[in-house]
Motif scaffolding. Structure first.
Motif, short mmCIF file in Angstrom:
data_model
loop_
_atom_site.label_atom_id
_atom_site.label_comp_id
_atom_site.label_asym_id
_atom_site.label_seq_id
_atom_site.Cartn_x
_atom_site.Cartn_y
_atom_site.Cartn_z
N LEU A 185 1.77 -39.48 14.86
CA LEU A 185 1.27 -40.85 14.72
C LEU A 185 2.10 -41.64 13.71
O LEU A 185 2.39 -42.83 13.93
N TRP A 210 -2.60 -42.68 19.93
CA TRP A 210 -1.24 -42.41 20.37
C TRP A 210 -0.92 -43.22 21.63
O TRP A 210 0.19 -43.77 21.78
N TRP A 215 2.55 -34.41 21.46
CA TRP A 215 1.12 -34.69 21.56
C TRP A 215 0.42 -33.67 22.46
O TRP A 215 -0.69 -33.20 22.16
N GLY A 220 5.26 -42.56 15.58
CA GLY A 220 5.03 -43.65 16.52
C GLY A 220 4.98 -45.00 15.83
O GLY A 220 5.58 -45.98 16.31
#
Length: 347
Positions: free
Chosen positions: A289, A339, A267, A292
């Motif tokens: 993303l 995030w 990130w 995640g």
């Protein structure tokens, strides 16, 4: 001749569309100046993976073919006779049209490769010489293709090295290519950002490993290091029953935390891309993303060790993330907030 020529560009796009329509469409988000190089790198990586995974061919023979393919990137000249022998050995065994088309057109891929600048060829060659090490690990560490021959990586260092070979080096390659072709990145410290890119790639690969743990076990591959399993009183074979998940969860949590930490670096990498380079930002935002979201589903899944269950994001969530980030033109505030929420759910 370069890939800027219409004929060369058209040929590459044709091969990509034949091999993977989804990747062909995804490539559109990559900055135009990088597309030919990224497209060719994808085709070569996919070809190497196909060589390693063609299980109708005996394992030792696949290893030889993979090394012969790898050798094409260690030399200034392509050995066309060796390339034809690779095609002859592999094409008849491909059931999937994409793999068959790719191997049948490897000669065209190498002609396009030779048409690149010497610097771009060197970047792709460096990638392939590392990436194929991971495939060689798969063929040497894991002796079979089923749960009967189950084997595991021995140490955490082995896992770290494997994730570098198969994905970390891609982050390195991506950074070097972007620095060479995206003027907005000229101020980047290429060496430092390539190291961050390595962690970015490792995070994505570790996400895939925990997501696919049950399916890999059925293929005879346990990427979870034996040393971590031993700390939990487990052996690789203990993970085969679905009921082993509660005992496996402490190990799983450590792997998820490691993946999350790598993705944090990814990130930072993404936010270092100037906002005006929207395509490049989005090309980096999306996989982080998606990863995640996937890690959250892995952590929550009651069926993670069931090989019949595919832990993945629903398409509506994929499209929702893409719409949100593209609609805000890769806005750092929006993306970072998203995030941040995801990583909090990961602990």
């Amino acid at each position: 001749m370069t890939l800027a020529d219409d004929t060369q560009d058209s040929l590459l796009r044709t091969i990509l569309a034949q091999v993977s329509r989804s990747f062909y469409l995804t490539l559109a988000v990559v900055p135009r100046a990088m597309r030919p190089q990224i497209g060719l790198a994808y085709l070569f990586a996919r070809a190497a993976d196909t060589i390693a995974d063609t299980d109708l061919i005996e394992r030792s023979r696949r290893l030889i073919l993979l090394k012969e393919f790898k050798s094409q990137f260690a030399s200034e000249a392509v050995d066309w006779a060796v390339l034809r022998s690779i095609q002859s050995a592999l094409v008849p065994h491909q059931a999937l049209p994409g793999e068959r088309a790719l191997l049948a057109r490897l000669d065209d891929c190498f002609r396009l490769y030779r048409a690149l600048s010497s610097d771009d060829r060197a970047r792709i060659a460096s990638l392939m010489l590392v990436l194929t090490n991971g495939m060689e690990m798969d063929l040497t560490v894991f002796p079979g293709d089923s749960a009967h021959d189950l084997a595991a990586l021995a140490t955490v260092e082995d896992l770290d090295r494997y994730t570098y070979y198969v994905a970390g080096c891609v982050g390195e390659f991506w950074t070097r290519m972007a620095c060479a072709h995206v003027p907005a990145l000229r101020s980047w410290d290429g060496v430092r950002m390539a190291a961050v890119g390595v962690r970015f790639g490792k995070g994505l690969q570790l996400t895939n490993i925990v997501k696919d743990v049950a399916r890999d076990l059925q293929r005879g591959r346990c990427y979870v290091p034996e040393v971590l399993l031993q700390e939990a009183g487990l052996e690789p074979r203990d993970l085969l029953p679905r009921e082993a998940l509660p005992r496996f969860r402490p190990v799983l949590g450590r792997l998820i935390a490691t993946a999350r930490d790598h993705l944090d670096h990814g990130w930072l990498y993404t936010m270092a891309i100037p906002r005006r380079v929207v395509r490049l930002r989005l090309a980096c935002m999306w996989p982080i993303l998606f990863a995640g979201e996937t890690l959250h589903r892995v952590a929550q899944s009651p069926d993670l060790l069931d090989p019949e269950v595919n832990v993945k994001m629903p398409k509506r969530r994929v499209y929702g993330i893409m719409a949100l980030t593209a609609g805000t033109l890769g806005c750092g505030y929006v993306g970072t907030a998203y995030w941040g929420r995801l990583r909090k759910r990961l602990g």
